[in-house]
Design an enzyme around this catalytic site. Structure first.
Site, PDB file in Angstrom:
ATOM      1  N   HIS A   1      14.846   8.132   0.623  1.00  4.76           N
ATOM      2  CA  HIS A   1      14.351   7.986   1.991  1.00  4.76           C
ATOM      3  C   HIS A   1      14.975   6.778   2.681  1.00  4.76           C
ATOM      4  CE1 HIS A   1      10.666  10.658   0.853  1.00  4.76           C
ATOM      5  NE2 HIS A   1      11.780  11.334   0.996  1.00  4.76           N
TER       6      HIS A   1
ATOM      7  N   PRO B   1       0.818  -1.213   0.000  1.00  2.13           N
ATOM      8  CA  PRO B   1       0.000   0.000   0.000  1.00  2.13           C
ATOM      9  C   PRO B   1       0.852   1.263   0.000  1.00  2.13           C
ATOM     10  CG  PRO B   1      -0.173  -1.175   2.114  1.00  2.13           C
ATOM     11  CD  PRO B   1       0.697  -2.000   1.229  1.00  2.13           C
ATOM     12  N   ASP B   2       0.328   2.328  -0.623  1.00  2.00           N
ATOM     13  CA  ASP B   2       1.028   3.615  -0.517  1.00  2.00           C
ATOM     14  C   ASP B   2       0.641   4.260   0.807  1.00  2.00           C
ATOM     15  OD1 ASP B   2      -1.501   4.633  -0.955  1.00  2.00           O
ATOM     16  OD2 ASP B   2      -1.086   5.411  -2.952  1.00  2.00           O
ATOM     17  N   PHE B   3       1.007   5.523   0.999  1.00  4.07           N
ATOM     18  CA  PHE B   3       0.632   6.198   2.246  1.00  4.07           C
ATOM     19  C   PHE B   3      -0.759   6.819   2.147  1.00  4.07           C
ATOM     20  CE2 PHE B   3       5.027   7.538   4.173  1.00  4.07           C
ATOM     21  CZ  PHE B   3       5.176   6.259   4.663  1.00  4.07           C
ATOM     22  N   ARG B   4      -0.967   7.579   1.065  1.00  6.61           N
ATOM     23  CA  ARG B   4      -2.057   8.559   1.117  1.00  6.61           C
ATOM     24  C   ARG B   4      -3.286   8.231   0.280  1.00  6.61           C
ATOM     25  NH1 ARG B   4       2.798  10.901   1.442  1.00  6.61           N
ATOM     26  NH2 ARG B   4       3.209  12.126   3.328  1.00  6.61           N
TER      27      ARG B   4
ATOM     28  N   ASN C   1      10.861   5.177  -2.304  1.00  2.91           N
ATOM     29  CA  ASN C   1      10.415   3.889  -1.778  1.00  2.91           C
ATOM     30  C   ASN C   1      11.514   3.184  -0.999  1.00  2.91           C
ATOM     31  OD1 ASN C   1       8.046   4.479  -2.942  1.00  2.91           O
ATOM     32  ND2 ASN C   1       8.295   3.146  -4.715  1.00  2.91           N
TER      33      ASN C   1
ATOM     34  N   ASP D   1      11.187  -0.225  -0.499  1.00  8.87           N
ATOM     35  CA  ASP D   1      10.914  -1.646  -0.716  1.00  8.87           C
ATOM     36  C   ASP D   1      11.996  -2.360  -1.531  1.00  8.87           C
ATOM     37  OD1 ASP D   1      10.415  -0.824  -3.384  1.00  8.87           O
ATOM     38  OD2 ASP D   1       8.275  -0.577  -2.986  1.00  8.87           O
TER      39      ASP D   1
END
Ligand code: CNA
Length: 297
Positions: free
Chosen positions: A147, A52-55, A128, A130
């Site tokens: 990040h 899932p993304d954040f927003r 990302n 991941d």
């Protein structure tokens, strides 16, 4: 050709003939074959992998953190909150740690890797954590993990480096017990966290180095699957020269960043059309092969 499409032409600069996928494919095929493309990637590049993304409303992580009872959704990536209540982050880290859930690269990741193989990718700046760009075959030196990543880990109390594998084992073991994260805390004199960037922490030096070195060479900027709401990453689309062509592939429109082409909807669908127009069938084949091997056929 409209005035915007012709702006700032330099000798080796190929203008965009039309503001659509066909125009983009023509540009990639006809501009001189040198590393002049930068990709800015966000969580939307990985949602098709099941992360899932954040927003995104409803499916995004921020709408699904109720079980952690957080003061705000962002607290889960806040250093102050982690120091006070590390359980929530450690529990989430079990799911997010690359390799644990077996997430596979998406078509978009494979396209980025193909851009590299074709000698076109200058850099992929990703927000990302991941690791799917590298799993798709983009060499580490072409990726700026803006990040951070789970590759290294540090004690937040004293700055000591901790082997990431040791932290991974502890996260998977849970809180208590000999291999759990409480015993790791005792061993290193404080809580240990993977070197992913929490709110308020500095970005890695590689972000600032490549921001300075790369963008002046960028002729095509592909912004894929990001709301561009986290700074300083969200400032990157303003870095390339005025002649640079800027393309957005995203579910939601973020037109305030002034894109030449906005391809709204699922990035994998746009990538599929793009690679077809480029004649890069190998990307689709690679994707099909990876699905077959993942299903064990
Ligand atoms: P975000 O703010 O959640 O935005 C994601 C954007 O992608 C939104 O605009 C969505 O509309 C769009 N989107 C979602 N799915 C698709 C799709 N299939 N095709 C096209 N667009 C899509 O996430 P950002 O990346 O902008 O924010 C940066 C944060 C998110 C970074 O700090 C990351 O570490 C963090 N994050 C990373 C992951 C990951 O590593 N996969 C997952 C969740 C969050």
């Amino acid at each position: 050709m409209g005035p915007l499409l012709a702006r700032g032409l330099s000798q080796d600069f190929v203008p965009l003939k039309s503001r659509c996928i066909k125009g983009l494919a023509d540009w990639i095929l006809t501009s001189p074959c040198q590393r002049n493309i930068i990709v800015l990637a966000g969580a939307g590049a990985s949602t098709a992998a099941g992360i899932p993304d954040f927003r995104s409303p409803g499916t995004g992580l921020y709408d699904n953190l109720q079980k952690y009872n957080l003061p705000t959704p962002e607290s889960i990536f806040s250093l102050d909150y982690f120091r006070k209540a590390p359980d929530a982050f450690y529990e989430l880290a079990r799911d997010l740690w690359p390799g644990v859930q077996g997430y596979r690269p998406t078509l978009t990741h494979r396209f980025i890797s193909t851009l590299d193989r074709k000698g076109r990718l200058l850099r992929c700046f990703t927000q990302n954590i991941d690791g799917l760009e590298r799993l798709a075959g983009v060499p580490s030196e072409r990726v700026v993990a803006a990040h951070g990543s789970f590759d290294t880990a540090t004690c937040v109390r004293n700055g000591k480096s901790v082997p990431a594998e040791e932290l991974r084992q502890a996260v998977l073991s849970g809180k208590e017990g000999p291999g759990g994260w409480q015993s790791l805390r005792e061993k290193y004199g404080g809580l240990v966290k993977p070197d992913i960037v929490f709110f308020g922490e500095n970005l890695p030096a590689s972000f600032f180095k490549h921001r300075t070195l790369d963008f002046c060479k960028c002729q095509l900027l592909l912004v894929i699957g990001t709301s561009l709401s986290v700074y300083p990453f969200a400032d990157l689309p303003r870095e390339p020269p005025g002649s640079c062509i800027k393309v957005l592939m995203n579910r939601e429109d973020i037109s305030e960043f002034g894109f030449d082409i906005s391809l709204l909807g699922d990035c994998d669908e746009h990538v599929q059309e793009l690679v077809t127009r480029l004649g890069w069938q190998e990307v689709l084949k690679e994707m099909a092969d990876s699905k077959t091997s993942a299903s064990g056929d």
